[in-house]
Design a protein around this motif. Sequence first.
Motif, PDB file in Angstrom:
ATOM      1  N   THR A  24      59.849  53.929  52.776  1.00  0.00           N
ATOM      2  CA  THR A  24      59.517  53.306  54.059  1.00  0.00           C
ATOM      3  C   THR A  24      60.716  52.562  54.636  1.00  0.00           C
ATOM      4  N   CYS A  26      63.836  53.239  54.005  1.00  0.00           N
ATOM      5  CA  CYS A  26      64.797  54.266  54.424  1.00  0.00           C
ATOM      6  C   CYS A  26      64.410  54.884  55.764  1.00  0.00           C
ATOM      7  N   ILE A  27      63.127  55.108  55.976  1.00  0.00           N
ATOM      8  CA  ILE A  27      62.665  55.660  57.259  1.00  0.00           C
ATOM      9  C   ILE A  27      62.957  54.682  58.395  1.00  0.00           C
ATOM     10  N   VAL A  28      62.680  53.404  58.156  1.00  0.00           N
ATOM     11  CA  VAL A  28      62.961  52.389  59.188  1.00  0.00           C
ATOM     12  C   VAL A  28      64.458  52.343  59.492  1.00  0.00           C
ATOM     13  N   LYS A  30      66.657  54.763  59.049  1.00  0.00           N
ATOM     14  CA  LYS A  30      67.097  56.008  59.679  1.00  0.00           C
ATOM     15  C   LYS A  30      66.696  56.069  61.143  1.00  0.00           C
ATOM     16  N   TYR A  31      65.442  55.816  61.444  1.00  0.00           N
ATOM     17  CA  TYR A  31      64.963  55.989  62.814  1.00  0.00           C
ATOM     18  C   TYR A  31      65.068  54.723  63.657  1.00  0.00           C
ATOM     19  N   GLY A  32      65.071  53.564  63.020  1.00  0.00           N
ATOM     20  CA  GLY A  32      65.168  52.324  63.782  1.00  0.00           C
ATOM     21  C   GLY A  32      66.597  51.908  64.056  1.00  0.00           C
ATOM     22  N   ASP A  34      69.381  54.086  63.096  1.00  0.00           N
ATOM     23  CA  ASP A  34      70.217  55.289  63.111  1.00  0.00           C
ATOM     24  C   ASP A  34      71.252  55.268  61.984  1.00  0.00           C
ATOM     25  N   ASP A  37      70.114  58.321  55.242  1.00  0.00           N
ATOM     26  CA  ASP A  37      69.423  59.599  55.114  1.00  0.00           C
ATOM     27  C   ASP A  37      68.235  59.405  54.179  1.00  0.00           C
ATOM     28  N   THR A  38      67.192  60.162  54.379  1.00  0.00           N
ATOM     29  CA  THR A  38      65.978  59.987  53.582  1.00  0.00           C
ATOM     30  C   THR A  38      65.694  61.163  52.656  1.00  0.00           C
ATOM     31  N   SER A  42      62.937  60.845  49.698  1.00  0.00           N
ATOM     32  CA  SER A  42      61.674  61.525  49.980  1.00  0.00           C
ATOM     33  C   SER A  42      61.341  62.538  48.894  1.00  0.00           C
TER      34      SER A  42
END
Length: 108
Positions: A24, A26-28, A30-32, A34, A37-38, A42
């Motif tokens: 979670t 890592c996702i934040v 990556k997308y929040g 930039d 990598d996930t 994952s």
Amino acid sequence: MKSNVLSRYRVMAYVTAVWLLVFTVCIVLKYGFDTGDTMMVSQIHGVLFIVYVVFAFDLGSKAKWPFGKLLWVLAAGCIPLASFFVEPRITREVKPLLIGAATAPAEA
């Protein structure tokens, strides 16, 4: 039921929960923001979640849970922080089954 069935479930519940939190974050990132990598996180979480599902299903079948309860326990592995609340509750429910099995007389 043997106590190692519960122990395996407990360990995988916590390991899967921690990796889900790492995933979670890592996702934040990556997308929040930039960054990062996930892919590796994952994949690790995916493999650990499969092991968690197998151990939860094993525990549920030996504890004779209804299908709805099994789905509830499996869903806890998909929601960040949920396993930290579900695992102690499941442990409290299953421990009397372990004690009952330990005190039952052995069959010939």
